[in-house]
Design a protein around this motif. Structure first.
Motif, PDB file in Angstrom:
ATOM      1  N   THR A 331       8.188  11.177 -15.231  1.00 45.59           N
ATOM      2  CA  THR A 331       6.769  10.953 -14.949  1.00 45.59           C
ATOM      3  C   THR A 331       6.409  11.331 -13.523  1.00 45.59           C
ATOM      4  O   THR A 331       5.330  11.862 -13.265  1.00 45.59           O
ATOM      5  N   SER A 332       7.312  11.067 -12.586  1.00 47.50           N
ATOM      6  CA  SER A 332       7.010  11.407 -11.198  1.00 47.50           C
ATOM      7  C   SER A 332       6.882  12.914 -11.030  1.00 47.50           C
ATOM      8  O   SER A 332       6.039  13.395 -10.259  1.00 47.50           O
ATOM      9  N   MET A 333       7.694  13.694 -11.763  1.00 50.15           N
ATOM     10  CA  MET A 333       7.580  15.159 -11.683  1.00 50.15           C
ATOM     11  C   MET A 333       6.292  15.653 -12.317  1.00 50.15           C
ATOM     12  O   MET A 333       5.825  16.755 -12.025  1.00 50.15           O
ATOM     13  N   ALA A 334       5.690  14.842 -13.188  1.00 49.18           N
ATOM     14  CA  ALA A 334       4.408  15.195 -13.796  1.00 49.18           C
ATOM     15  C   ALA A 334       3.233  14.919 -12.862  1.00 49.18           C
ATOM     16  O   ALA A 334       2.105  15.316 -13.154  1.00 49.18           O
ATOM     17  N   GLY A 335       3.499  14.224 -11.744  1.00 44.12           N
ATOM     18  CA  GLY A 335       2.446  13.969 -10.765  1.00 44.12           C
ATOM     19  C   GLY A 335       1.919  12.555 -10.751  1.00 44.12           C
ATOM     20  O   GLY A 335       0.849  12.293 -10.191  1.00 44.12           O
ATOM     21  N   ALA A 336       2.672  11.605 -11.339  1.00 43.16           N
ATOM     22  CA  ALA A 336       2.226  10.212 -11.334  1.00 43.16           C
ATOM     23  C   ALA A 336       2.219   9.657  -9.916  1.00 43.16           C
ATOM     24  O   ALA A 336       2.992  10.083  -9.062  1.00 43.16           O
ATOM     25  N   GLN A 337       1.360   8.680  -9.677  1.00 45.88           N
ATOM     26  CA  GLN A 337       1.168   8.141  -8.339  1.00 45.88           C
ATOM     27  C   GLN A 337       1.716   6.729  -8.173  1.00 45.88           C
ATOM     28  O   GLN A 337       1.520   6.100  -7.138  1.00 45.88           O
ATOM     29  N   GLY A 338       2.444   6.227  -9.176  1.00 50.48           N
ATOM     30  CA  GLY A 338       2.920   4.845  -9.127  1.00 50.48           C
ATOM     31  C   GLY A 338       4.237   4.646  -8.426  1.00 50.48           C
ATOM     32  O   GLY A 338       4.676   3.514  -8.243  1.00 50.48           O
ATOM     33  N   GLY A 339       4.898   5.756  -8.031  1.00 51.77           N
ATOM     34  CA  GLY A 339       6.189   5.634  -7.384  1.00 51.77           C
ATOM     35  C   GLY A 339       7.323   5.671  -8.382  1.00 51.77           C
ATOM     36  O   GLY A 339       7.123   5.813  -9.592  1.00 51.77           O
ATOM     37  N   THR A 340       8.548   5.549  -7.873  1.00 52.60           N
ATOM     38  CA  THR A 340       9.733   5.665  -8.720  1.00 52.60           C
ATOM     39  C   THR A 340      10.598   4.418  -8.726  1.00 52.60           C
ATOM     40  O   THR A 340      11.615   4.385  -9.421  1.00 52.60           O
ATOM     41  N   ALA A 341      10.225   3.407  -7.958  1.00 52.01           N
ATOM     42  CA  ALA A 341      11.020   2.172  -7.908  1.00 52.01           C
ATOM     43  C   ALA A 341      10.133   1.006  -7.503  1.00 52.01           C
ATOM     44  O   ALA A 341       9.170   1.175  -6.750  1.00 52.01           O
ATOM     45  N   GLN A 342      10.487  -0.165  -8.015  1.00 52.17           N
ATOM     46  CA  GLN A 342       9.861  -1.414  -7.589  1.00 52.17           C
ATOM     47  C   GLN A 342      10.964  -2.435  -7.353  1.00 52.17           C
ATOM     48  O   GLN A 342      11.947  -2.477  -8.103  1.00 52.17           O
ATOM     49  N   SER A 343      10.819  -3.253  -6.352  1.00 49.65           N
ATOM     50  CA  SER A 343      11.762  -4.340  -6.143  1.00 49.65           C
ATOM     51  C   SER A 343      11.411  -5.495  -7.071  1.00 49.65           C
ATOM     52  O   SER A 343      10.265  -5.628  -7.521  1.00 49.65           O
ATOM     53  N   ALA A 344      12.403  -6.332  -7.345  1.00 53.49           N
ATOM     54  CA  ALA A 344      12.137  -7.523  -8.144  1.00 53.49           C
ATOM     55  C   ALA A 344      11.099  -8.399  -7.469  1.00 53.49           C
ATOM     56  O   ALA A 344      10.215  -8.964  -8.134  1.00 53.49           O
ATOM     57  N   SER A 345      11.148  -8.491  -6.157  1.00 57.75           N
ATOM     58  CA  SER A 345      10.184  -9.330  -5.426  1.00 57.75           C
ATOM     59  C   SER A 345       8.771  -8.787  -5.557  1.00 57.75           C
ATOM     60  O   SER A 345       7.809  -9.562  -5.648  1.00 57.75           O
ATOM     61  N   ALA A 346       8.612  -7.440  -5.613  1.00 57.97           N
ATOM     62  CA  ALA A 346       7.275  -6.856  -5.772  1.00 57.97           C
ATOM     63  C   ALA A 346       6.714  -7.158  -7.152  1.00 57.97           C
ATOM     64  O   ALA A 346       5.522  -7.466  -7.298  1.00 57.97           O
ATOM     65  N   LEU A 347       7.554  -7.075  -8.188  1.00 60.04           N
ATOM     66  CA  LEU A 347       7.101  -7.384  -9.537  1.00 60.04           C
ATOM     67  C   LEU A 347       6.757  -8.865  -9.661  1.00 60.04           C
ATOM     68  O   LEU A 347       5.758  -9.234 -10.288  1.00 60.04           O
ATOM     69  N   GLU A 348       7.569  -9.702  -9.068  1.00 61.33           N
ATOM     70  CA  GLU A 348       7.290 -11.146  -9.110  1.00 61.33           C
ATOM     71  C   GLU A 348       6.001 -11.475  -8.359  1.00 61.33           C
ATOM     72  O   GLU A 348       5.192 -12.294  -8.827  1.00 61.33           O
ATOM     73  N   ALA A 349       5.782 -10.820  -7.213  1.00 63.31           N
ATOM     74  CA  ALA A 349       4.561 -11.062  -6.449  1.00 63.31           C
ATOM     75  C   ALA A 349       3.328 -10.621  -7.229  1.00 63.31           C
ATOM     76  O   ALA A 349       2.270 -11.267  -7.169  1.00 63.31           O
ATOM     77  N   ALA A 350       3.459  -9.522  -7.987  1.00 63.27           N
ATOM     78  CA  ALA A 350       2.340  -9.037  -8.799  1.00 63.27           C
ATOM     79  C   ALA A 350       1.938 -10.081  -9.828  1.00 63.27           C
ATOM     80  O   ALA A 350       0.746 -10.369 -10.020  1.00 63.27           O
ATOM     81  N   ALA A 351       2.921 -10.661 -10.504  1.00 63.75           N
ATOM     82  CA  ALA A 351       2.624 -11.689 -11.514  1.00 63.75           C
ATOM     83  C   ALA A 351       2.010 -12.923 -10.867  1.00 63.75           C
ATOM     84  O   ALA A 351       1.017 -13.476 -11.356  1.00 63.75           O
ATOM     85  N   ARG A 352       2.566 -13.341  -9.745  1.00 67.08           N
ATOM     86  CA  ARG A 352       2.090 -14.560  -9.095  1.00 67.08           C
ATOM     87  C   ARG A 352       0.704 -14.382  -8.494  1.00 67.08           C
ATOM     88  O   ARG A 352      -0.021 -15.357  -8.317  1.00 67.08           O
ATOM     89  N   SER A 353       0.333 -13.125  -8.200  1.00 63.50           N
ATOM     90  CA  SER A 353      -1.010 -12.891  -7.665  1.00 63.50           C
ATOM     91  C   SER A 353      -2.088 -13.267  -8.675  1.00 63.50           C
ATOM     92  O   SER A 353      -3.247 -13.477  -8.307  1.00 63.50           O
ATOM     93  N   LEU A 354      -1.717 -13.354  -9.948  1.00 67.65           N
ATOM     94  CA  LEU A 354      -2.639 -13.759 -11.015  1.00 67.65           C
ATOM     95  C   LEU A 354      -2.480 -15.234 -11.364  1.00 67.65           C
ATOM     96  O   LEU A 354      -3.097 -15.717 -12.322  1.00 67.65           O
ATOM     97  N   GLY A 355      -1.627 -15.928 -10.617  1.00 66.79           N
ATOM     98  CA  GLY A 355      -1.385 -17.333 -10.912  1.00 66.79           C
ATOM     99  C   GLY A 355      -0.509 -17.540 -12.129  1.00 66.79           C
ATOM    100  O   GLY A 355      -0.516 -18.620 -12.728  1.00 66.79           O
TER     101      GLY A 355
END
Length: 369
Positions: A331-355
């Motif tokens: 997907t990254s070679m197709a031009g996606a803008q989301g990046g190629t890696a996420q840390s566990a802490s970033a994913l957890e923070a995303a969920a917690r941002s919604l309570g």
């Protein structure tokens, strides 16, 4: 009414009619509320994710899908084919970072053989990764890859599934589905396996006791009717799995089309390089409502939507944020803008941002030890 019709016959004219009514443009707030309420009823508030590493072991490929910026011919600039030793090194890095899963997929490379056998080569990949860490879950090889191995070796598909299972295969990605509409596939990927073949491979995978994911690539040339037929087909396949008392689909993943590096002709027809986030969120909600209790785990793609977009999808019916990936090529070679890696802490923070509470899961949605 839709749930009752699907339970009786998901591919009947009445089911298709009801599904098409659901897939028509709707008032977004009402649609969002319905999807989020159903998510809450089916799986609760907890957001899940998995620590994994994505290994695209080669981009050598004999097919020429119109949307693909990943494939290369052998010897072409940018072509690669990782050795088993390199894959093992990357797997060890992943284990050292707490990964419990390796997702392994690649291009269709006819030279990928061991002593003349493609099955032996693919089995050696799995065995080599298991040697790094026996507890790793190997989520590997799309239905297209499985069929390619069988065709290249001139053996039955069941022999391929059995051989890879014995080598450590734990589950199968439900990729290469794109849209299960033959007219659309003839325009997007005419060399790829047919919609009927994709379904047949997945049914055989499930009957062999291997779970798989399910996907839909949307936002390109498909119509609302194509989306309906695709999702209803997933329901029918899941019903078959339940009748055979096997796992079937573990989750549904919506894959918005990325066209930034697609060939010019397709880019012109689609008219956008990045996903229409509002349209994809609406489709996220519609898929949740249509798939209902048949496929309860829904995952957005942070690679395609960005983490912010995937976080918003948690408010439109999704309950899972996928994996850390650690690397991503297709997907990254197709031009996606989301990046190629996420840390566990970033994913957890995303969920917690919604309570919302969050937990790490295994590939098959079990508890991590």
């Amino acid at each position: 009414m839709l749930a009752a019709s699907l339970g009786e016959s998901p591919l009947s004219p009445s089911s298709l009619e009801l599904a098409q009514a659901l897939m028509q443009p709707a008032q977004a707030p009402a649609l969002q509320t319905l999807a989020d309420d159903l998510r809450r009823t089916l799986v609760g508030e907890t957001v899940t994710y998995v620590r994994n590493r994505n290994l695209n072991f080669t981009n050598h490929c004999v097919q020429h899908c119109s949307f693909c910026a990943f494939r290369r011919d052998a010897g072409q600039s940018g072509a690669y084919w990782h050795s088993l030793e390199e894959l093992q090194r990357r797997a060890q890095e992943a284990v050292d970072q707490g990964a419990t899963e390796i997702c392994l997929q690649g291009g269709l490379n006819p030279a990928a053989r061991l002593q003349g056998s493609m099955l032996a080569y693919y089995a050696a990949l799995l065995e080599g990764l298991k040697a790094v860490e026996p507890s790793l879950h190997l989520h590997a090889f799309s239905p297209q890859e499985l069929l390619f191995i069988a065709e290249q070796d001139g053996i039955a598909l069941q022999a391929v599934i059995d051989g890879l299972q014995a080598a450590g295969l734990g589950s199968v990605p439900g990729t290469a589905a794109e849209v299960l509409s033959e007219p659309v596939r003839q325009r997007l990927c005419p060399e790829k396996l047919t919609a009927r073949e994709w379904c047949a491979v997945v049914l055989q995978v499930h009957r062999s006791g291997l779970p798989s994911t399910s996907t839909l690539m949307a936002g390109h040339l498909e119509s609302a009717e194509d989306r309906c037929a695709h999702l209803l087909t997933l329901v029918a396949i899941q019903q078959e799995a339940r009748q055979h008392q096997v796992s079937g689909f573990t989750e549904f993943v919506l894959l918005p089309f990325i066209g930034a590096q697609a060939p010019a002709a397709l880019r012109q027809k689609v008219g956008r390089d990045q996903p229409d986030r509002a349209a994809m969120l609406e489709l996220t909600a519609q898929a949740r409502l249509l798939l209902g209790s048949w496929i309860v785990n829904h995952q957005p793609s942070w690679v395609k939507l960005t983490l912010a977009g995937a976080t918003e999808a948690l408010r439109w019916g999704c309950n899972d944020l996928g994996g850390t990936l650690m690397e991503e090529s297709i997907t990254s070679m197709a031009g996606a803008q989301g990046g190629t890696a996420q840390s566990a802490s970033a994913l957890e923070a995303a969920a917690r941002s919604l309570g919302r509470p969050v937990r790490e899961r295994t590939t098959l949605y079990g508890e991590c030890s």
